[in-house]
Design an enzyme around this catalytic site. Structure first.
Site, mmCIF file in Angstrom:
data_model
loop_
_atom_site.group_PDB
_atom_site.id
_atom_site.type_symbol
_atom_site.label_atom_id
_atom_site.label_comp_id
_atom_site.label_asym_id
_atom_site.label_seq_id
_atom_site.Cartn_x
_atom_site.Cartn_y
_atom_site.Cartn_z
ATOM 1 N N HIS A 74 0.915 -1.255 0.126
ATOM 2 C CA HIS A 74 -0.012 0.044 -0.147
ATOM 3 C C HIS A 74 0.745 1.294 -0.099
ATOM 4 C CE1 HIS A 74 -4.033 -1.797 1.490
ATOM 5 N NE2 HIS A 74 -3.279 -2.534 0.641
ATOM 6 N N TYR A 197 -8.951 5.102 7.501
ATOM 7 C CA TYR A 197 -9.110 5.242 9.034
ATOM 8 C C TYR A 197 -10.189 6.449 9.096
ATOM 9 C CZ TYR A 197 -4.795 2.707 10.329
ATOM 10 O OH TYR A 197 -3.771 1.859 10.276
ATOM 11 N N PRO A 289 -4.436 -1.056 18.909
ATOM 12 C CA PRO A 289 -3.780 -1.369 17.506
ATOM 13 C C PRO A 289 -3.996 -0.205 16.464
ATOM 14 C CG PRO A 289 -6.091 -2.255 18.098
ATOM 15 C CD PRO A 289 -5.455 -1.719 19.187
ATOM 16 N N LYS A 293 1.335 -1.008 15.206
ATOM 17 C CA LYS A 293 2.684 -0.998 15.556
ATOM 18 C C LYS A 293 3.179 -2.397 16.415
ATOM 19 C CE LYS A 293 4.246 2.459 13.664
ATOM 20 N NZ LYS A 293 3.985 1.850 12.341
ATOM 21 N N TYR A 381 4.328 5.677 10.656
ATOM 22 C CA TYR A 381 3.289 4.773 10.134
ATOM 23 C C TYR A 381 4.092 3.688 9.288
ATOM 24 C CZ TYR A 381 -0.923 2.322 8.588
ATOM 25 O OH TYR A 381 -2.026 1.456 8.485
HETATM 26 P P1 FAD Z 1 1.909 -12.918 21.016
HETATM 27 O O1 FAD Z 1 1.351 -12.898 19.357
HETATM 28 O O2 FAD Z 1 0.624 -12.682 21.961
HETATM 29 O O3 FAD Z 1 2.567 -14.342 21.219
HETATM 30 C C1 FAD Z 1 2.766 -14.845 22.396
HETATM 31 C C2 FAD Z 1 2.742 -16.463 22.421
HETATM 32 O O4 FAD Z 1 3.069 -16.930 23.719
HETATM 33 C C3 FAD Z 1 1.336 -16.739 21.915
HETATM 34 O O5 FAD Z 1 1.175 -17.767 21.075
HETATM 35 C C4 FAD Z 1 0.713 -17.535 23.430
HETATM 36 O O6 FAD Z 1 -0.030 -18.532 23.323
HETATM 37 C C5 FAD Z 1 2.194 -17.918 23.956
HETATM 38 N N1 FAD Z 1 1.966 -18.179 25.392
HETATM 39 C C6 FAD Z 1 1.281 -17.307 26.515
HETATM 40 N N2 FAD Z 1 1.506 -17.890 27.373
HETATM 41 C C7 FAD Z 1 2.259 -19.182 27.504
HETATM 42 C C8 FAD Z 1 2.468 -20.145 28.362
HETATM 43 N N3 FAD Z 1 2.264 -20.085 29.638
HETATM 44 N N4 FAD Z 1 3.383 -21.118 27.898
HETATM 45 C C9 FAD Z 1 3.729 -21.207 26.685
HETATM 46 N N5 FAD Z 1 3.344 -20.268 25.749
HETATM 47 C C10 FAD Z 1 2.871 -19.187 26.071
HETATM 48 N N6 FAD Z 1 0.283 -5.111 15.201
HETATM 49 C C11 FAD Z 1 0.953 -4.868 14.187
HETATM 50 O O7 FAD Z 1 2.236 -4.490 14.220
HETATM 51 N N7 FAD Z 1 0.354 -4.330 13.040
HETATM 52 C C12 FAD Z 1 -1.131 -4.467 12.878
HETATM 53 O O8 FAD Z 1 -1.628 -4.209 11.971
HETATM 54 C C13 FAD Z 1 -1.764 -4.880 14.266
HETATM 55 N N8 FAD Z 1 -3.300 -5.053 14.092
HETATM 56 C C14 FAD Z 1 -3.793 -5.640 15.398
HETATM 57 C C15 FAD Z 1 -5.166 -5.739 15.348
HETATM 58 C C16 FAD Z 1 -5.723 -6.436 16.450
HETATM 59 C C17 FAD Z 1 -7.336 -6.722 16.379
HETATM 60 C C18 FAD Z 1 -4.956 -7.127 17.433
HETATM 61 C C19 FAD Z 1 -5.310 -7.616 18.704
HETATM 62 C C20 FAD Z 1 -3.603 -6.689 17.585
HETATM 63 C C21 FAD Z 1 -2.825 -6.183 16.451
HETATM 64 N N9 FAD Z 1 -1.409 -5.967 16.464
HETATM 65 C C22 FAD Z 1 -0.862 -5.142 15.440
HETATM 66 C C23 FAD Z 1 -0.609 -6.596 17.492
HETATM 67 C C24 FAD Z 1 -0.060 -7.615 17.324
HETATM 68 O O9 FAD Z 1 -0.810 -8.785 17.010
HETATM 69 C C25 FAD Z 1 0.823 -8.193 18.613
HETATM 70 O O10 FAD Z 1 1.558 -7.018 19.056
HETATM 71 C C26 FAD Z 1 1.685 -9.281 18.593
HETATM 72 O O11 FAD Z 1 0.984 -10.503 18.208
HETATM 73 C C27 FAD Z 1 2.851 -9.552 19.618
HETATM 74 O O12 FAD Z 1 3.517 -10.496 19.199
HETATM 75 P P2 FAD Z 1 4.121 -11.349 20.272
HETATM 76 O O13 FAD Z 1 5.090 -12.287 19.707
HETATM 77 O O14 FAD Z 1 5.051 -10.203 21.505
HETATM 78 O O15 FAD Z 1 3.085 -11.931 21.558
HETATM 79 C C1 DHB Z 2 -5.227 -3.653 10.733
HETATM 80 C C2 DHB Z 2 -4.807 -3.540 12.161
HETATM 81 C C3 DHB Z 2 -4.613 -2.265 12.670
HETATM 82 O O1 DHB Z 2 -4.454 -2.205 13.809
HETATM 83 C C4 DHB Z 2 -4.398 -1.179 11.774
HETATM 84 O O2 DHB Z 2 -3.897 -0.231 12.465
HETATM 85 C C5 DHB Z 2 -4.737 -1.445 10.438
HETATM 86 C C6 DHB Z 2 -4.852 -2.525 10.050
HETATM 87 C C7 DHB Z 2 -5.541 -4.958 10.163
HETATM 88 O O3 DHB Z 2 -5.988 -6.027 10.991
HETATM 89 O O4 DHB Z 2 -5.585 -5.223 9.080
#
Ligand code: FAD
Ligand code: DHB
Length: 388
Positions: A74, A197, A289, A293, A381
């Site tokens: 994009h 947005y 979200p 980031k 961004y």
């Molecule tokens: P997680 O993805 O939470 O991974 C942690 C892992 O640890 C999980 O698989 C979990 O099962 C495991 N775990 C937990 N407890 C235990 C345990 N006791 N023993 C063993 N394993 C365990 N970020 C962006 O950059 N861009 C976006 O567009 C964006 N959009 C989002 C939209 C939504 C709706 C949401 C909810 C989040 C969004 N995010 C976005 C944020 C992003 O999804 C998270 O920041 C990201 O998943 C973080 O990664 P992580 O590996 O730190 O943690």
């Molecule tokens: C999506 C999630 C976000 O938090 C965002 O800022 C833009 C897009 C997505 O899930 O596509």
């Protein structure tokens, strides 16, 4: 069973899996312990937007083949408010950078498929952390005792790693927002070629995409709402009202096949290291979200951690390990600031004074009238430059 590994990684999210790849490439032995099943991980819908450097990193690690074929690239975003529409042209504002829309669970599928199978254990129960101050910290699970040189706590906001740090040393900062997002997946063609947005008097909404046939949309809701109260008709009605402007553009509806509600908080645990435990990703910090980031910050943490661990395994140098938290926190706080700015500017917050709501409208108005303000938004961004 008792076993030894150089780096024990708790959690197979973006942080844990990317770290496993970076360590594997550096010849460091790592084991990922994950409580969920592979199917659960590969089926959980979360993030969608990858910063340019995150994509460059995945490609440089040989993990970007499917991404290059299937992702959407994009060149900007659209902001909507006061029934008007304003496009931000990222390549023009950032010297050629853009963002990539590729779902988090697709990234995870690619990361899992490319790791040797014996580097990840799924469905691990009762993970606990011990002897963190010693030179041989220990991870206990329902079945194993794993002695490590280091533990990487990549287990998200609710995992056991941060909780293993004594409460009296934890330095945390937090704000919780009084609103959430209701997210849907719908079988429909894209309504627009880029993300939209929108701030509306009824609340925020976001139009995103997943594929030519599946679209991702979000609508601001009360985080305590019950999904039962959000019929498909109500969701479409809110999306039409919030996203459509006085121009000719119309939102295309489709069959909704997934709905979920997420709450929103900003959280930073500055204690990212405790002895031989290092926290990375959502285990150490959460962003709302808006601004996309979270995943990108998680990836940035593990790049710094992998480099520091590589230095340690090369000559037992501890400089980079000592710099891990401050290096990451400099980026994290900028990600927190940007996510907070996008969130407060674009959402309707009933508990805010009218004065503050007027300031947010002024912020938007300033943004669409100022090239400098647009550059600041675009620079954040698409992703700030990596420090390492
Ligand atoms: P997680 O993805 O939470 O991974 C942690 C892992 O640890 C999980 O698989 C979990 O099962 C495991 N775990 C937990 N407890 C235990 C345990 N006791 N023993 C063993 N394993 C365990 N970020 C962006 O950059 N861009 C976006 O567009 C964006 N959009 C989002 C939209 C939504 C709706 C949401 C909810 C989040 C969004 N995010 C976005 C944020 C992003 O999804 C998270 O920041 C990201 O998943 C973080 O990664 P992580 O590996 O730190 O943690
Ligand atoms: C999506 C999630 C976000 O938090 C965002 O800022 C833009 C897009 C997505 O899930 O596509």
């Amino acid at each position: 069973m008792k076993r030894k590994v150089q780096v024990g990684i708790i959690g197979a999210g973006p942080a844990g899996l990317l770290l496993a790849h970076l360590l594997h490439r550096a010849g460091i032995e790592a084991l990922v312990l994950e409580s969920r099943t592979r199917d659960q991980i590969e089926g959980t819908i979360r993030a969608g937007v990858l910063e340019q450097w995150t994509v460059d990193l995945l490609i440089s690690l040989g993990l970007g083949e499917r991404l290059k074929r299937e992702a959407h690239f994009h060149d900007g975003i659209t902001l909507r408010f006061n029934r008007g529409s304003h496009h931000l042209d990222f390549p023009e504002l950032t010297n050629g950078k853009r963002v990539t829309v590729y779902a988090q669970h697709e990234v995870l599928k690619d990361l899992i498929a490319a790791l040797p199978a014996d580097m990840i254990q799924f469905g691990v129960r009762d993970v606990s952390l011990h002897r963190l101050g010693s030179e041989s910290p220990l991870i206990r699970t329902a079945e194993d005792e794993i002695e490590c040189d280091f533990i990487a706590g990549c287990d998200g906001f609710h995992g056991p790693s941060r909780q293993a740090i004594p409460k009296n040393v934890l330095k945390t900062y937090e704000t919780v927002y009084p609103f959430g997002w209701l997210g849907i997946l719908t079988e429909a063609p894209p309504s627009h070629h880029e993300l939209i947005y929108a701030r509306h008097e009824r609340g925020f909404s976001l139009l995103s995409t997943r594929s030519p046939t599946v679209q991702r949309l979000y609508v601001q809701c009360n985080p305590k709402d019950d999904l039962k109260d959000w019929s498909d008709d109500r969701i479409w009605s809110e999306l039409h009202q919030r996203l459509e402007t006085d121009e000719d553009w119309k939102l295309t509806e489709g069959k909704i096949f997934q709905k979920n509600i997420v709450s929103m908080r900003s959280f930073v645990c500055e204690t990212m290291r405790w002895g031989r435990l290092f926290l990375a990703g959502d285990a150490a910090h959460i962003v709302p979200p808006t601004g996309a980031k979270g995943l990108n910050l998680a990836a940035a943490d593990v790049v710094v951690l992998a480099k520091a661990l590589t230095e340690w395994y090369r000559d037992h140098g501890t400089d980079l390990l000592d710099l891990y938290a401050p290096t990451c926190l400099a980026r994290i706080w900028k990600g927190e600031r940007f996510s907070w700015y996008m969130t407060t500017m674009l959402h309707k917050n009933e508990s805010e004074e009218d004065f503050v709501q007027r300031i947010h409208m002024a912020d938007l108005d300033y943004l669409v009238g100022s090239h400098a303000a647009q550059q600041a938004l675009a620079e954040n961004y698409v992703g700030l430059p990596m420090a390492v």
